[in-house]
Design an enzyme around this catalytic site. Sequence first.
Site, PDB file in Angstrom:
ATOM      1  N   LYS A  86       0.859  -1.184   0.000  1.00  0.00           N
ATOM      2  CA  LYS A  86       0.000   0.000   0.000  1.00  0.00           C
ATOM      3  C   LYS A  86       0.897   1.236   0.000  1.00  0.00           C
ATOM      4  CE  LYS A  86      -4.416   0.990   2.283  1.00  0.00           C
ATOM      5  NZ  LYS A  86      -5.087   0.925   3.585  1.00  0.00           N
TER       6      LYS A  86
HETATM    7  O1  G3P Z   1      -7.774   1.714   4.897  1.00  0.00           O
HETATM    8  C1  G3P Z   1      -7.847   3.070   4.932  1.00  0.00           C
HETATM    9  C2  G3P Z   1      -9.193   3.666   5.235  1.00  0.00           C
HETATM   10  O2  G3P Z   1     -10.196   2.738   5.074  1.00  0.00           O
HETATM   11  C3  G3P Z   1      -9.230   4.439   6.512  1.00  0.00           C
HETATM   12  O3  G3P Z   1     -10.521   4.701   6.973  1.00  0.00           O
HETATM   13  O4  G3P Z   1     -12.087   5.460   8.712  1.00  0.00           O
HETATM   14  O5  G3P Z   1      -9.639   5.917   8.985  1.00  0.00           O
HETATM   15  O6  G3P Z   1     -10.961   7.147   7.292  1.00  0.00           O
HETATM   16  P1  G3P Z   1     -10.818   5.867   8.054  1.00  0.00           P
END
Ligand code: G3P
Length: 226
Positions: A86
């Site tokens: 990633k």
């Molecule tokens: O994997 C990255 C992403 O899904 C992060 O989500 O909830 O931290 O904005 P969030």
Amino acid sequence: MKFFLDTADLAEIEEAASWGALAGVTTNPSLYARIGGKLEDFHAHIKRICDIVDGPVSAESVAMTRDEIIRDGLELAEIAPNVVVKIPTMVEGLAATRALADQGVSVNMTLCFSVPQAILAARAGARYVSPFIGRFDDISEDGLEQVGNIVQALNNYDFSSSTVNGEQIEVIAASVRSANHVTQAALMGADIATVPFGVLKKMVQHPLTDRGLESFMKDWEKVQNA
Ligand code: G3P
């Protein structure tokens, strides 16, 4: 649409995998920090996830220069065949993605917030691109609309000559905060939704399912006592 779990928590991954519908896992530095992850255990932890999940497991590079990201990416890819590296959408990240893709390493370009970023990721050879829904909503923008735009724009072109083994880039709807995000992303044609375990649990539930089940159980009791 395929479902990935957005977590580094092994218990959540084991539980979700046992449900039979899990296609992969995505992690990020914040998710690893949330489970109390230690730097020296990072690769071993990713290996544990790869041993549970029969599908792509995204492990993020935190390097900032292309050479460091490439080195990091090659090391991560050594952990298991299903590791996906990633990489944040930025100039150094694009350059590293191209180099890694040319060496057969699958890349998930993350922190993507626009159509041009997604097209650049595709041209650089990314296997996946991850537009963030919730974080866009957090700044009073429409994260779902952006996912729809990215799906539509990528569908206009054939990127197979840019990617590892000629595979088409897939859109991972990320930063998913609700089951409705999943519904809308599916209707827009996102290939994958990566969801926190709490959202996955809500996706299974519907009040009419609960009510229907309750009445079936009550009626079956009548059958048993008849
Ligand atoms: O994997 C990255 C992403 O899904 C992060 O989500 O909830 O931290 O904005 P969030």
